[in-house]
Design an enzyme around this catalytic site. Structure first.
Site, PDB file in Angstrom:
ATOM      1  N   ARG A 149      -7.971   0.484   6.648  1.00 31.09           N
ATOM      2  CA  ARG A 149      -8.033   0.723   5.200  1.00 31.09           C
ATOM      3  C   ARG A 149      -9.126  -0.101   4.513  1.00 31.09           C
ATOM      4  O   ARG A 149      -9.668   0.317   3.496  1.00 31.09           O
ATOM      5  CB  ARG A 149      -6.680   0.404   4.543  1.00 31.09           C
ATOM      6  CG  ARG A 149      -5.630   1.462   4.776  1.00 31.09           C
ATOM      7  CD  ARG A 149      -4.346   1.127   4.018  1.00 31.09           C
ATOM      8  NE  ARG A 149      -3.315   2.131   4.251  1.00 31.09           N
ATOM      9  CZ  ARG A 149      -3.150   3.238   3.523  1.00 31.09           C
ATOM     10  NH1 ARG A 149      -3.963   3.504   2.524  1.00 31.09           N
ATOM     11  NH2 ARG A 149      -2.175   4.085   3.806  1.00 31.09           N
ATOM     12  N   TYR A 191     -13.475  -2.382   0.788  1.00 27.48           N
ATOM     13  CA  TYR A 191     -14.688  -1.768   0.250  1.00 27.48           C
ATOM     14  C   TYR A 191     -15.901  -2.701   0.218  1.00 27.48           C
ATOM     15  O   TYR A 191     -16.976  -2.335   0.665  1.00 27.48           O
ATOM     16  CB  TYR A 191     -14.462  -1.147  -1.155  1.00 27.48           C
ATOM     17  CG  TYR A 191     -15.602  -0.248  -1.568  1.00 27.48           C
ATOM     18  CD1 TYR A 191     -15.704   1.038  -1.054  1.00 27.48           C
ATOM     19  CD2 TYR A 191     -16.606  -0.694  -2.424  1.00 27.48           C
ATOM     20  CE1 TYR A 191     -16.764   1.864  -1.383  1.00 27.48           C
ATOM     21  CE2 TYR A 191     -17.667   0.116  -2.763  1.00 27.48           C
ATOM     22  CZ  TYR A 191     -17.745   1.398  -2.250  1.00 27.48           C
ATOM     23  OH  TYR A 191     -18.791   2.202  -2.574  1.00 27.48           O
ATOM     24  N   LYS A 210       0.206 -10.341   8.261  1.00 22.87           N
ATOM     25  CA  LYS A 210       0.630  -8.988   8.624  1.00 22.87           C
ATOM     26  C   LYS A 210      -0.556  -8.392   9.362  1.00 22.87           C
ATOM     27  O   LYS A 210      -1.604  -8.126   8.777  1.00 22.87           O
ATOM     28  CB  LYS A 210       0.989  -8.173   7.384  1.00 22.87           C
ATOM     29  CG  LYS A 210       1.417  -6.742   7.718  1.00 22.87           C
ATOM     30  CD  LYS A 210       1.668  -5.909   6.469  1.00 22.87           C
ATOM     31  CE  LYS A 210       1.987  -4.464   6.861  1.00 22.87           C
ATOM     32  NZ  LYS A 210       2.100  -3.577   5.682  1.00 22.87           N
ATOM     33  N   ILE A 246       6.474  -5.573   9.128  1.00 24.54           N
ATOM     34  CA  ILE A 246       6.593  -4.944   7.810  1.00 24.54           C
ATOM     35  C   ILE A 246       6.325  -3.473   8.075  1.00 24.54           C
ATOM     36  O   ILE A 246       5.221  -3.080   8.430  1.00 24.54           O
ATOM     37  CB  ILE A 246       5.631  -5.547   6.776  1.00 24.54           C
ATOM     38  CG1 ILE A 246       6.052  -6.995   6.464  1.00 24.54           C
ATOM     39  CG2 ILE A 246       5.623  -4.697   5.497  1.00 24.54           C
ATOM     40  CD1 ILE A 246       5.110  -7.747   5.542  1.00 24.54           C
ATOM     41  N   TYR A 270      -2.981 -10.107   4.917  1.00 20.31           N
ATOM     42  CA  TYR A 270      -2.767  -8.766   5.483  1.00 20.31           C
ATOM     43  C   TYR A 270      -4.080  -8.220   6.021  1.00 20.31           C
ATOM     44  O   TYR A 270      -5.039  -8.047   5.268  1.00 20.31           O
ATOM     45  CB  TYR A 270      -2.193  -7.888   4.357  1.00 20.31           C
ATOM     46  CG  TYR A 270      -1.904  -6.447   4.707  1.00 20.31           C
ATOM     47  CD1 TYR A 270      -1.831  -5.984   6.018  1.00 20.31           C
ATOM     48  CD2 TYR A 270      -1.663  -5.540   3.681  1.00 20.31           C
ATOM     49  CE1 TYR A 270      -1.550  -4.664   6.297  1.00 20.31           C
ATOM     50  CE2 TYR A 270      -1.382  -4.206   3.953  1.00 20.31           C
ATOM     51  CZ  TYR A 270      -1.325  -3.767   5.257  1.00 20.31           C
ATOM     52  OH  TYR A 270      -1.048  -2.456   5.524  1.00 20.31           O
ATOM     53  N   THR A 278       0.831  -1.221   0.000  1.00 21.87           N
ATOM     54  CA  THR A 278       0.000   0.000   0.000  1.00 21.87           C
ATOM     55  C   THR A 278       0.859   1.264   0.000  1.00 21.87           C
ATOM     56  O   THR A 278       0.540   2.247  -0.678  1.00 21.87           O
ATOM     57  CB  THR A 278      -0.895   0.050   1.274  1.00 21.87           C
ATOM     58  OG1 THR A 278      -1.329  -1.259   1.581  1.00 21.87           O
ATOM     59  CG2 THR A 278      -2.090   0.950   1.064  1.00 21.87           C
TER      60      THR A 278
END
Length: 291
Positions: free
Chosen positions: A140, A109, A164, A206, A135, A46
């Protein structure tokens, strides 16, 4: 997956003043990581702004990083999205030879149920020839991947090797660590709680700030893995304010302002993101001057 132990960094994509990709800046960034003890590089996560890169630009970014890395560090490639079949298609049509693993974000979304998230990663697991890091970043995606879903995926699919975990929830991370299979890795996706997660049994991080302060950040994580708590926390508190600053106005605007201050690349981002404000740039500059 020993090569995913320690500090991975989610590389930014530097841009020139005309917003074309700055490949020289990208090469400098890669070498800066390698020279300062980072363990692996995450390509087109990202933080690399892949949502606003063309397919051709993404290919050139990958090519530049592979060429500059010269096989020195393991590479992880971001391939994720909210259209499951498009992710599968991208995995199947991408040359993954140079990559140790794929990082794939939970669908954003659409807000699927936990069963939908499970089925999404099941299909991706079956399509991938490479190990997968799933992830979770609800800030987000709009949807948390529950520990039960992560553990179910970890137990059911051998090539899903890590999560993650970026919910910013230490208790949630500990629940996954408590019940995970022995060889499954819990990787922090939050710079601020990376050290506590490592000390609780996590495998590393990360990181975003890691690419701006790679030497100290990598050392902090290594000290954490060695359970050298006091020394690790000294570095944590030295770095801590910078983590607040780089996320104050959205990622990667903040980290790019920090990298500009260090003359690695400039701070340009692509719309809908905008550059860090002058006020934030000054805060970051003062932090680096005092560092």
């Amino acid at each position: 997956m020993k090569e995913l132990l320690g500090t991975g960094v989610a590389l930014v994509t530097p841009f020139n003043e005309d917003h074309s990709v700055d490949f020289e800046g990208l090469a400098r960034l890669v070498n800066y990581q390698i020279d300062n003890g980072v363990n692996y590089l995450v390509v087109l996560g990202t933080t690399g702004e892949p949502a606003t890169l063309t397919a051709k630009e993404k290919a050139l970014v990958k090519e530049t990083i592979i060429k500059e890395n010269k096989g020195r560090l393991p590479l992880v490639l971001g391939i994720g999205g909210n259209n499951t079949m498009a992710v599968v298609e991208e995995i199947k049509t991408t040359d993954l030879t140079e990559f140790a693993a794929i990082l794939s974000v939970s669908p954003y979304y659409n807000k699927p149920t936990q069963e939908g998230v499970y089925q999404h990663f099941k299909v991706i697991s079956e399509a991938s020839s490479k190990p997968i890091i799933i992830y979770n970043v609800p800030g987000r995606t709009g949807k948390n991947m529950e520990p039960s879903t992560v553990l179910r995926l970890a137990n059911d699919f051998k090539n899903i090797v890590a999560v993650k975990e970026a919910a910013g929830d230490m208790v949630q991370a500990m629940r996954i660590i408590q019940h995970k299979p022995d060889d499954f890795m819990v990787i922090s996706g939050d710079d601020m709680i990376a050290l506590p997660m490592v000390l609780a049994g996590g495998a590393g991080v990360i990181s975003v700030i890691g690419q701006g302060l790679p030497k100290d950040f990598s050392e902090m994580i290594q000290l954490g893995l060695q359970k050298n708590v006091d020394e690790a926390y000294k570095l944590h508190y030295k770095i801590m304010d910078s983590v607040d600053y780089i996320f104050e106005e959205c990622n990667p605007s903040g980290i790019k302002a920090l990298l500009q201050k260090q003359k690695i690349c400039n701070s340009n981002v692509r719309l809908p993101l905008v550059k860090a404000t002058e006020k934030l740039e000054q805060k970051i500059a003062k932090f680096i001057d005092n560092y």
